[in-house]
Enzyme design. Structure first.
Site, PDB file in Angstrom:
ATOM      1  CD  GLU A 113      71.049 -28.811  73.758  1.00  0.00           C
ATOM      2  OE1 GLU A 113      69.919 -28.524  73.318  1.00  0.00           O
ATOM      3  OE2 GLU A 113      71.225 -29.606  74.675  1.00  0.00           O
ATOM      4  N   GLY A 114      71.569 -23.697  75.253  1.00  0.00           N
ATOM      5  CA  GLY A 114      71.967 -22.733  76.277  1.00  0.00           C
ATOM      6  C   GLY A 114      72.932 -21.717  75.692  1.00  0.00           C
TER       7      GLY A 114
ATOM      8  CB  THR B 292      67.699 -28.928  66.380  1.00  0.00           C
ATOM      9  OG1 THR B 292      67.976 -27.581  66.767  1.00  0.00           O
ATOM     10  CG2 THR B 292      68.786 -29.396  65.426  1.00  0.00           C
TER      11      THR B 292
ATOM     12  CD  GLN C 167      75.575 -14.241  76.291  1.00  0.00           C
ATOM     13  OE1 GLN C 167      74.925 -15.009  75.573  1.00  0.00           O
ATOM     14  NE2 GLN C 167      76.729 -13.746  75.905  1.00  0.00           N
TER      15      GLN C 167
ATOM     16  CB  THR D  33      62.834 -22.950  72.407  1.00  0.00           C
ATOM     17  OG1 THR D  33      64.115 -23.328  72.895  1.00  0.00           O
ATOM     18  CG2 THR D  33      62.790 -21.448  72.256  1.00  0.00           C
TER      19      THR D  33
END
Lengths: 364, 398
Positions: free
Chosen positions: B375-376, B153, B379, B121
């Site tokens: 992790e996504g 993370t 949505q 990200t």
């Protein structure tokens, strides 16, 4: 070891049921719904596949296959995908035969099971639901009273599938507040079959109200000896079977509306390429899979003869909500076209709505 | 054969993990929630030792995820402090060569605690990982990395503790779009990689979530995962990007396993409280006779079960080497949302006991939410499920 793969034998049965569902049931289901009747031919064809009789032991004239709630769930899903009315009609004899197979006394098994090993479809059924608000299978209004060598049954039942066609009925009644099952033959005095019921859905399936007025049955018609009989297990088998059928109905609605969403163009693009529709379908798919897995888990517990009330009742409630959500969205995705009877989604919504009402469908 | 019975070995793994959760995690749960960015030293050393003995091995398989559920039942934030190759390791497993596996992960069973992280990200891109702007430029026998990564993370622990590693996603050719996207392994302490800040978060506060700056960070050429070639395979789909997505197929069920651990903590807390009050949940009673409380709890339990079974299926498929892209996203979408709702409902049901920081329930609600995001997001996973069932490409369903 945790595994999600059906056995080879189960896969074979599933593929046979699937083929029958798409090849035979799907060709006539709309016409059956409109006519309120199912042609005998299709029921006989299904019966010959041995879906119900295969687990009847050899000593009673059957092929002696394994009796498994997982296998039963797999079959029920496929047939309900084809058509719920027909699925219930095809599997209806199991409502009588399976409790006897699992819990009947030796003489009950000897007397009745061979009747279901025949080539020809044998109509038999059971009556559990009662026509009143607050119906509770654990607290039945229908009563059984021991009178010498006979039980005297009194009460009202409804949603009894094939009651007019069946020679044999398993009637659930309370003896001293506990639910028991009694074998009642068609011509027993005091047993009256009412008018055929008119329901919102499952219109091709014949269901009846039935009344028992001082209906005398021999003492040995009490299902099982008191130790072998397990009412809760019958209820759990019903919950699992209905959940499996709810998955089948929901899958039918999801697939149809998914295909429609890819065909139907609005504002220059298929409506399926809009997230508002695509996300509905995604949620439908997820909930269908989740319900199927929960059904399998509860069925697995039944097959291990473990107490399954928690799993079975959790999945039944979940399935009731799921199938209504999915079939409603099936109609919604088709919009106005979903509301007209030219498309099947309205039929699946009517059938799907029934699951919260259906009970006592122990056909696994 | 359809079977839901864990093996004897798995049952033991669950028991051991549960004991750690109860004895090592729960007692310090509140402390590290209120002392954000402080390191749970004792827990780290202990879990590192157990991990290397095999008793707390954490990977991408069913057994590991059964352990993970238990540990996250203990505390999801503290679970994210447990040393190991983590998401960085998952990326290397998904697209590294044998040589890379042994070079980068071989030392992960010895010495001091080590962490692996994945940096994807950026401030300007979250779920749209193809919009990454960090760059990797070839310079002789080296790659030079530049860019800013956020929400990493394990970021600080992985980047600063000797022996750790960060897998960084960067583009080798911006004009190539997705095709230019590659992943690189940056060993801890590499000059040019620095931790800029640690986030202050809603929940999982014990977990370090770092911003990492890459400023002319040189790494060996051999540290690229997968092929360095920029090659259009078909319509924007490329191997490098597929590597990222394959990693997600493996890691999403793991995050789902974390989620259900938190959800179960909340459920167990409610049921224990009700039991003490003499309130029983009556399964099998007709719906119209149930209390609202019973209906709520049954719905929460069913949702927990649904999420858990979808998760186990996605993991089982991976163990059978079956493609599980659809099932992994189903599990992640369901689990993230289910535990978000379960914990929020739990706070409502428990009233003053739910909202008070005297108990852990309010913390679990805050912790649970991350599972619907990292992790996504829910949505993105719904979008993946929708594309798969509709058989649409990313261009057909945006």
């Amino acid at each position: 070891m945790i595994s999600f793969s059906p056995t080879e034998e189960q896969q074979m049965i599933v593929s046979m049921a699937k083929q029958f569902a798409s090849g035979e049931m799907r060709k006539i289901y709309r016409q059956c719904d409109e006519n309120g009747a199912i042609p005998e031919g299709v029921i006989d064809t299904a019966w010959k596949m041995g879906l119900t009789s295969s687990s009847i032991p050899e000593e009673y004239g059957g092929p002696g296959g394994e009796h498994s709630a997982i296998t039963g769930s797999l079959i029920a899903e496929e047939l309900a995908w084809g058509d719920l009315s027909m699925a219930m009609h095809i599997l209806c004899p199991a409502l009588f035969a399976y409790p006897i197979l699992e819990m009947g006394t030796e003489s009950q098994r000897k007397k009745y099971l061979p009747l279901f090993s025949d080539e020809k479809y044998k109509a038999a059924t059971s009556g559990l639901i009662e026509p009143r608000f607050g119906f509770d299978p654990y607290s039945l209004s229908t009563t059984a009273r021991l009178d010498g060598n006979e039980y005297v049954l009194n009460g009202e039942k409804c949603y009894v599938p094939l009651a007019a066609e069946a020679d044999l009925l398993l009637v659930y009644a309370a003896e001293d507040g506990t639910s028991h099952a009694f074998i009642v033959e068609r011509d027993t005095k005091g047993l009256e079959i009412g008018e055929r019921e008119k329901n919102m859905g499952i219109r091709a399936l014949t269901t009846y109200e039935l009344s028992l007025k001082n209906c005398h049955v021999p003492k040995e018609n009490l299902l099982g000896d008191p130790r072998g009989y397990d009412f809760n297990r019958i209820m759990n088998c019903s919950r699992v079977a209905l959940s499996a059928m709810a998955v089948g109905v929901a899958k039918a609605a999801m697939e149809y509306s998914r295909d429609y969403a890819k065909e139907r163009v609005a504002f220059g693009e298929p409506i399926g390429s809009r997230q508002t529709v695509a996300f509905m379908l995604a949620e439908m798919a997820i909930e269908i899979d989740a319900t199927r897995l929960m059904t399998w888990e509860a069925a697995w517990k039944l097959d291990r003869k473990e107490e399954a009330t928690k799993e079975a009742s959790l999945v039944k409630t979940y399935a009731d909500d799921m199938v209504l959500m999915v079939t409603d969205r099936g109609v919604q995705i088709l919009g106005g076209h979903g509301y007209v009877r030219e498309h099947p989604v309205e039929l699946w919504l009517r059938n799907g709505r029934g699951f919260a009402t259906f009970d006592g469908m122990a056909i696994v | 054969m359809i079977d839901f019975e864990p093996t004897q070995e798995q049952k033991e793994a669950i028991d051991i993990a549960h004991e750690f959760a109860e004895e090592l995690f729960r007692p310090v749960s509140r402390y590290y929630d209120e002392h954000e960015h402080e390191s749970p030293r004792e827990l780290i050393d202990k879990t590192w030792g157990e991990r290397n003995k095999g008793t707390l091995a954490l990977g991408l398989d069913v057994t590991a995820c059964l352990r993970i559920e238990e540990l996250c039942w203990g505390d999801a934030g503290l679970f994210l402090c447990v040393p190991g190759p983590g998401l960085g390791g998952a990326a290397i497993f998904a697209s590294g060569t044998k040589e890379q596996l042994s070079r980068f992960l071989g030392h992960f069973n010895e010495g001091d605690p080590k962490w692996g992280a994945m940096a994807m990200t950026e401030p300007g891109c979250g779920s749209d990982t193809s919009a990454i702007t960090a760059t990797a430029t070839r310079d002789g026998a080296e790659w030079v990395l530049n860019g800013e990564k956020i929400f990493v993370t394990w970021g600080k622990r992985a980047a600063e503790n000797p022996g750790g590693l960060v897998v960084v996603w960067a583009t080798v050719d911006k004009s190539a779009g997705r095709a230019g996207m590659k992943s690189f392994v940056v060993p801890a302490g590499t000059p040019g990689m620095r931790v800029e800040k640690l986030e202050k978060k809603l929940g999982i506060r014990a977990s370090d979530t770092a911003t990492i700056i890459f400023d002319n960070c040189h790494i060996p050429f051999e540290n690229i995962l997968g092929s360095p070639e920029v090659k259009k395979v078909d319509k924007g789909e490329t191997k490098g990007f597929k590597g990222a997505m394959a990693t997600f197929d493996a890691t999403r069920p793991v995050v789902a396993a974390m989620a259900i651990g938190v959800g179960r903590a909340a459920l167990d807390f409610i049921k224990e409280t009700l039991r003490k009050q003499g309130i029983q949940i009556r399964y099998g009673v007709p719906r119209q006779k149930l209390t609202v409380l019973e209906r709520d709890i049954m719905e929460m339990e069913a949702n927990y079960k649904a999420a858990k079974l979808l998760t186990l299926r996605a993991l089982w498929m991976m163990s059978q080497f079956q493609p599980n892209n659809l099932e992994a996203s189903m599990a992640k979408a369901k689990a993230g949302l289910a535990v978000t709702k379960i914990t929020q409902k739990a706070v409502e049901i428990m009233g003053p006991l739910g909202y008070s920081r005297k108990y852990l329930l309010e913390k679990w609600m805050r912790d649970a939410k991350i599972n619907d995001i990292f992790e996504g997001t829910g949505q993105i996973n719904m979008l993946i499920v929708a594309r798969r069932i509709l058989d649409y490409s990313r261009d057909q369903l945006r």
